[in-house]
Design a protein around this motif. Structure first.
Motif, mmCIF file in Angstrom:
data_model
loop_
_atom_site.group_PDB
_atom_site.id
_atom_site.type_symbol
_atom_site.label_atom_id
_atom_site.label_comp_id
_atom_site.label_asym_id
_atom_site.label_seq_id
_atom_site.Cartn_x
_atom_site.Cartn_y
_atom_site.Cartn_z
ATOM 1 N N VAL A 94 -52.020 15.446 -18.643
ATOM 2 C CA VAL A 94 -51.209 14.000 -19.360
ATOM 3 C C VAL A 94 -50.622 13.702 -18.264
ATOM 4 N N ARG A 95 -51.453 12.279 -17.619
ATOM 5 C CA ARG A 95 -50.486 10.999 -16.382
ATOM 6 C C ARG A 95 -48.942 10.613 -17.016
ATOM 7 N N TRP A 96 -48.046 10.944 -16.396
ATOM 8 C CA TRP A 96 -46.542 10.268 -16.596
ATOM 9 C C TRP A 96 -46.419 8.913 -15.599
ATOM 10 N N ILE A 97 -46.156 7.409 -15.948
ATOM 11 C CA ILE A 97 -45.985 6.228 -15.598
ATOM 12 C C ILE A 97 -44.667 6.528 -14.700
ATOM 13 N N CYS A 98 -43.839 7.165 -13.969
ATOM 14 C CA CYS A 98 -42.157 7.898 -14.230
ATOM 15 C C CYS A 98 -41.585 6.434 -13.900
ATOM 16 N N ALA A 99 -40.763 5.515 -14.878
ATOM 17 C CA ALA A 99 -40.341 4.857 -14.801
ATOM 18 C C ALA A 99 -38.062 5.545 -14.528
ATOM 19 N N PHE A 100 -37.351 4.457 -13.972
ATOM 20 C CA PHE A 100 -36.439 4.514 -13.737
ATOM 21 C C PHE A 100 -35.780 3.707 -14.954
ATOM 22 N N SER A 101 -33.960 3.793 -15.545
ATOM 23 C CA SER A 101 -33.402 2.734 -15.763
ATOM 24 C C SER A 101 -32.796 1.906 -15.342
ATOM 25 N N GLY A 102 -32.161 2.394 -13.327
ATOM 26 C CA GLY A 102 -31.420 1.997 -12.750
ATOM 27 C C GLY A 102 -31.997 2.099 -11.296
ATOM 28 N N GLN A 103 -31.053 1.815 -10.156
ATOM 29 C CA GLN A 103 -31.032 1.958 -8.497
ATOM 30 C C GLN A 103 -31.202 3.809 -8.892
ATOM 31 N N GLU A 104 -29.762 3.533 -9.971
ATOM 32 C CA GLU A 104 -28.497 5.095 -9.579
ATOM 33 C C GLU A 104 -29.812 5.769 -10.031
ATOM 34 N N ARG A 162 -44.468 -3.343 -21.063
ATOM 35 C CA ARG A 162 -45.526 -3.525 -20.320
ATOM 36 C C ARG A 162 -46.535 -2.210 -19.519
ATOM 37 N N LEU A 163 -45.175 -1.694 -20.210
ATOM 38 C CA LEU A 163 -45.834 -0.039 -19.092
ATOM 39 C C LEU A 163 -46.214 0.379 -20.356
ATOM 40 N N LEU A 164 -46.436 0.644 -21.545
ATOM 41 C CA LEU A 164 -46.792 0.479 -22.594
ATOM 42 C C LEU A 164 -48.326 0.465 -22.812
ATOM 43 N N ASP A 165 -48.356 -1.402 -23.499
ATOM 44 C CA ASP A 165 -49.200 -1.632 -23.842
ATOM 45 C C ASP A 165 -50.056 -2.356 -22.686
ATOM 46 N N GLY A 175 -48.740 8.483 -20.278
ATOM 47 C CA GLY A 175 -47.836 8.271 -21.308
ATOM 48 C C GLY A 175 -46.641 7.295 -20.042
ATOM 49 N N VAL A 176 -44.976 7.218 -20.843
ATOM 50 C CA VAL A 176 -44.106 7.312 -18.903
ATOM 51 C C VAL A 176 -43.255 7.848 -19.094
ATOM 52 N N ALA A 177 -42.607 8.368 -18.232
ATOM 53 C CA ALA A 177 -41.714 9.079 -18.309
ATOM 54 C C ALA A 177 -40.704 8.152 -18.002
ATOM 55 N N LEU A 178 -39.346 8.394 -18.582
ATOM 56 C CA LEU A 178 -37.917 7.648 -17.516
ATOM 57 C C LEU A 178 -37.471 8.378 -17.859
ATOM 58 N N ASP A 179 -36.516 8.788 -16.447
ATOM 59 C CA ASP A 179 -35.671 9.184 -16.047
ATOM 60 C C ASP A 179 -35.568 10.659 -15.837
ATOM 61 N N ALA A 180 -37.017 10.901 -14.916
ATOM 62 C CA ALA A 180 -37.860 11.886 -15.026
ATOM 63 C C ALA A 180 -36.345 12.642 -13.314
ATOM 64 N N GLY A 181 -36.844 13.940 -13.641
ATOM 65 C CA GLY A 181 -35.075 14.690 -13.046
ATOM 66 C C GLY A 181 -33.216 14.455 -13.356
ATOM 67 N N SER A 182 -33.601 13.688 -14.398
ATOM 68 C CA SER A 182 -31.908 13.075 -15.087
ATOM 69 C C SER A 182 -31.284 14.350 -15.317
ATOM 70 N N VAL A 183 -29.807 14.478 -15.256
ATOM 71 C CA VAL A 183 -29.106 15.590 -15.695
ATOM 72 C C VAL A 183 -29.188 15.811 -16.844
ATOM 73 N N LEU A 190 -39.433 10.728 -23.028
ATOM 74 C CA LEU A 190 -40.702 10.786 -22.794
ATOM 75 C C LEU A 190 -41.159 9.674 -23.962
ATOM 76 N N PHE A 191 -42.569 9.089 -23.538
ATOM 77 C CA PHE A 191 -42.620 8.103 -24.761
ATOM 78 C C PHE A 191 -44.124 8.489 -23.986
ATOM 79 N N PRO A 192 -44.848 9.687 -24.696
ATOM 80 C CA PRO A 192 -46.065 10.862 -25.052
ATOM 81 C C PRO A 192 -46.949 9.526 -25.358
ATOM 82 N N PRO A 193 -49.197 9.532 -25.020
ATOM 83 C CA PRO A 193 -49.413 8.581 -25.501
ATOM 84 C C PRO A 193 -50.232 8.874 -26.956
#
Length: 168
Positions: A86-96, A121-124, A135-143, A148-151
């Motif tokens: 699965v290819r995951w687009i990495c997205a982040f909720s903010g600069q932090e 827009r990422l999903l559709d 799918g989309v991985a939001l805040d990957a690597g966070s505590v 995950l928003f899978p396909p």
């Protein structure tokens, strides 16, 4: 059977046994008390599942309405990673969150170029443009592990939802 140790006369321990439930019938006076309906473990699990689905639907709706940061790779494309086909687009909720990700990768010293994109827009739009399931991985690597928003149907368009026979 429940056994209790008590101290009898002269400090000598003695065991007291619980009365039989049949003996409790003699103590009843009047109509029986109303009891709550028994909830089976299957019903409880189904309710937990319904609750989890509602909570996820709320999170998905919030993500779809939110602008997130998506880093760009060297070619200027949205940064993504593949895991288990699965290819995951990495997205982040903010600069932090993006900075924590860069630090975890050992790449905090370099400049991270990113684009702000609406979650919907990422999903559709973007997910269907990628080859294979995505799918989309939001805040990957966070505590807290991120989200995950899978396909699958209900998250990405049906044409690319793997559970409906989309891109595989």
């Amino acid at each position: 059977m429940i056994l209790r140790m008590t101290t009898g006369g002269g400090g000598i321990p003695e065991q007291q046994r619980r009365r039989s439930r049949l003996a409790d019938l003699d103590d009843l006076s009047g109509p029986p008390a109303e009891r709550a309906p028994l909830v089976t473990s299957v019903e409880a699990e189904q309710e937990q599942l319904r609750t989890a689905r509602r909570e996820f639907a709320v999170l998905l709706g919030e993500f779809r309405r939110t602008a997130v940061l998506v880093p760009l790779d060297e070619a200027g494309d949205l940064w993504s990673a593949e895991q288990n086909g699965v290819r995951w687009i990495c997205a982040f909720s903010g600069q932090e969150a993006l900075a924590r990700f860069a630090l975890a990768r050992g790449e905090s010293g370099r400049e991270w170029t990113y684009q702000t994109v609406l979650g919907a827009r990422l999903l559709d739009v973007m997910v269907p443009l990628l080859p294979g399931p995505a799918g989309v991985a939001l805040d990957a690597g966070s505590v807290d592990g991120g989200m995950l928003f899978p396909p699958v149907a209900g998250i990405v368009p049906d044409a690319v939802a793997v559970d409906l026979g989309g891109m595989q």
